[in-house]
Design a protein around this motif. Structure first.
Motif, PDB file in Angstrom:
ATOM      1  N   PHE A   1       0.836  -1.204   0.000  1.00 48.48           N
ATOM      2  CA  PHE A   1       0.000   0.000   0.000  1.00 48.48           C
ATOM      3  C   PHE A   1       0.873   1.257   0.000  1.00 48.48           C
ATOM      4  N   PHE A   2       1.842   1.303   0.917  1.00 50.23           N
ATOM      5  CA  PHE A   2       2.707   2.476   0.987  1.00 50.23           C
ATOM      6  C   PHE A   2       3.598   2.591  -0.247  1.00 50.23           C
ATOM      7  N   LEU A   3       4.075   1.462  -0.747  1.00 49.13           N
ATOM      8  CA  LEU A   3       4.919   1.488  -1.940  1.00 49.13           C
ATOM      9  C   LEU A   3       4.152   2.029  -3.140  1.00 49.13           C
ATOM     10  N   ASP A   4       2.947   1.524  -3.365  1.00 45.80           N
ATOM     11  CA  ASP A   4       2.140   1.974  -4.507  1.00 45.80           C
ATOM     12  C   ASP A   4       1.804   3.458  -4.404  1.00 45.80           C
ATOM     13  N   ASN A   5       1.476   3.927  -3.211  1.00 42.90           N
ATOM     14  CA  ASN A   5       1.147   5.339  -3.043  1.00 42.90           C
ATOM     15  C   ASN A   5       2.382   6.228  -3.154  1.00 42.90           C
ATOM     16  N   PHE A   6       3.521   5.709  -2.735  1.00 39.85           N
ATOM     17  CA  PHE A   6       4.784   6.436  -2.887  1.00 39.85           C
ATOM     18  C   PHE A   6       5.106   6.625  -4.372  1.00 39.85           C
ATOM     19  N   ILE A   7       4.951   5.570  -5.145  1.00 36.55           N
ATOM     20  CA  ILE A   7       5.205   5.630  -6.590  1.00 36.55           C
ATOM     21  C   ILE A   7       4.222   6.590  -7.260  1.00 36.55           C
ATOM     22  N   ASN A   8       2.930   6.499  -6.879  1.00 40.26           N
ATOM     23  CA  ASN A   8       1.913   7.372  -7.481  1.00 40.26           C
ATOM     24  C   ASN A   8       2.157   8.839  -7.157  1.00 40.26           C
ATOM     25  N   ALA A   9       2.639   9.110  -5.940  1.00 43.19           N
ATOM     26  CA  ALA A   9       2.908  10.493  -5.545  1.00 43.19           C
ATOM     27  C   ALA A   9       4.013  11.107  -6.402  1.00 43.19           C
ATOM     28  N   PHE A  10       5.076  10.342  -6.644  1.00 41.82           N
ATOM     29  CA  PHE A  10       6.163  10.857  -7.477  1.00 41.82           C
ATOM     30  C   PHE A  10       5.740  10.951  -8.938  1.00 41.82           C
ATOM     31  N   SER A  11       4.903  10.017  -9.390  1.00 46.77           N
ATOM     32  CA  SER A  11       4.409  10.055 -10.766  1.00 46.77           C
ATOM     33  C   SER A  11       3.568  11.304 -10.999  1.00 46.77           C
ATOM     34  N   PHE A  12       2.843  11.745  -9.981  1.00 47.66           N
ATOM     35  CA  PHE A  12       2.002  12.936 -10.083  1.00 47.66           C
ATOM     36  C   PHE A  12       2.847  14.174 -10.394  1.00 47.66           C
TER      37      PHE A  12
END
Length: 472
Positions: A99-110
């Motif tokens: 969960f944290f990994l996916d949201n971390f990746i999505n935050a940087f992708s944003f």
């Protein structure tokens, strides 16, 4: 091993006979049997995860002893934080890493930065949230000197792994359950009969109500774009009873099973859908979890002390963490935050302890004010459960937007309508029984005690007809 499985139906009487007829003369032997049977019970699902329970048990046992010998406050805090980090570290890795990994990746992708990181194929150990909080409560209570640390490793192992409540609660405090492993247990026929009644009621809730409601709730939620708003309301109501009867059914079976072996566990659900406000609902829903967060998170944060903003902050923290405890998805966090918003108005106005007694106590029917309060609280609860059940936030909002459309006023249409009506009838009967037994520890604690044996037999037979209305 599931409570509603053939495996458990064979396992339970074998352990019961060994417990009362083979090891009954020696307390250590009884406790050791509980440890062995609990590890068999848990390992039946996946034996590899037994190492997690064993490691957690050893760590907290040794830390408890070390705390009793240590007077230096700094070192005591280091020992406490060692326990917290080890236990929450395991929980965080297995339950929240992806969960944290996916949201971390999505935050940087944003922000236009791509990060290459692969999610792990992690299996979530069953019950890890429950036994983690149970062992943590022990260490924290020993640290606060509310509890003397045990030197009996077998008794402590039995406390951590006690099979009736290992995978689904209640989350027992060491101050309540652990001392029961120190005392000689004697078979009590009346307590065993009462335990069997609660097991049967739990099986009825799980198999007859929860499982049958689940199949319709799943179809409606999984195909929500195909249904009218009125049908989606029907799906939300089905899920509302599914989750309650699932959770509380397992708790009833756990409490009843514990009583067969001479143990008393705390009540975990106290008829929450008869609550007159959200504060009362949370005093009656998943009591062992709510009180755990109150005692070990809310009060250490400052509780209701301090200014209004501190109180609001603490309320939001405890509800959001409670939501996140249930699962690694933003839907659970929103569900928790929504309940915090429900709770805040009555909390800020000091009305959160208005309804401490049982609704319509000593009466057959509630008055108009109580009825309207219960209906409003139930409606808010049903609405919040939509977020809990939805696949993601987008699904939840699309589900809700369709409910609040003109299709809400259509007659609900369901492909297997002939099978929905019996389920509704069962739910209505269930609600009536719960209402009549709302002043007891569980709904049928006193029901039918004076009935003739054929009626009692029929009442006990119904839960055994697994998924009796299930549509193939």
């Amino acid at each position: 091993m599931l409570f509603n499985s053939i495996d458990f139906a064979i396992f339970l009487p074998i352990i019961f006979i060994l417990y009362w007829f083979v090891t009954n003369k020696n307390l250590k032997s009884q406790n050791l049997l509980i440890v062995i049977s609990s590890y068999i019970f848990y390992g039946w699902w996946d034996w590899r995860f037994l190492s997690l329970i064993l490691f957690s048990t050893i760590v907290d046992y040794l830390i408890g002893i070390s705390l009793s010998k240590q007077e230096n406050q700094t070192k005591r805090k280091m020992l406490l934080w060692t326990s917290i980090l080890v236990n929450l570290g395991f929980l965080g890795f297995f339950k929240y890493y992806n969960f944290f990994l996916d949201n971390f990746i999505n935050a940087f992708s944003f922000f236009g930065t791509e990060i290459n990181a692969n999610s792990l194929n992690i299996i979530l150990p069953v019950g890890i949230s429950f036994y983690t909080f149970q062992t943590l409560s022990y260490t924290i209570d020993v640290y606060k000197r509310k509890l003397e640390p045990t030197k009996d490793f077998i008794a402590f192992s039995a406390f951590v792994s006690f099979f009736p409540q290992l995978v689904a609660g209640p989350i027992e405090r060491a101050t309540n359950l652990l001392p029961q492993f120190y005392s000689k247990r004697h078979f009590d026929y009346s307590k065993a009969v009462d335990g069997m009644r609660q097991i049967l009621w739990g099986l009825f809730k799980k198999i007859v109500i929860a499982d049958n409601c689940a199949q319709y709730a799943n179809i409606i939620f999984n195909n929500s774009s195909e249904y009218s708003g009125s049908t989606l309301v029907l799906g939300a109501i089905f899920f509302t009873f599914q989750i309650y009867c699932d959770f509380s059914g397992y708790s009833d079976i756990a409490i009843g099973t514990s009583r067969l072996f001479g143990f008393n566990l705390q009540q975990n659900f106290a008829f929450p859908y008869f609550s007159r406000d959200i504060a009362e609902f949370w005093r009656r829903w998943h009591i062992s979890l709510s009180t755990w967060f109150r005692d070990y998170l809310y009060i250490p944060l400052g509780g209701s002390r301090g200014g209004t903003w501190n109180k609001i902050r603490n309320v939001f923290i405890i509800f959001i963490v409670s939501g996140f405890w249930h699962g690694a998805n933003w839907t659970f966090i929103v569900w928790g935050a929504l309940n915090a918003l429900y709770f805040l108005p009555i909390f800020i106005t000091n009305n959160n302890r208005n309804n401490l007694n049982v609704v319509a106590q000593g009466k057959y029917l509630p008055n108009l004010k109580e009825l309207l309060s219960m209906l409003l609280t139930f409606g808010l609860t049903v609405f919040a459960w939509i977020f809990f059940r939805a696949e993601n936030i987008s699904h939840a909002f699309s589900y809700i937007s369709e409910i609040f459309s003109s299709s809400l006023f259509r007659i609900p249409i369901y492909e297997k309508d002939d099978f929905v009506k019996p389920i509704f009838l069962l739910v209505i009967i269930f609600v009536i029984i719960e209402w009549l037994g709302r002043e007891q520890q569980y709904a049928i604690a006193q029901l039918g005690l004076k009935w003739k044996w054929p009626l009692r037999y029929l009442m006990c037979k119904l839960p055994l007809k697994q998924n009796c209305l299930k549509v193939e």
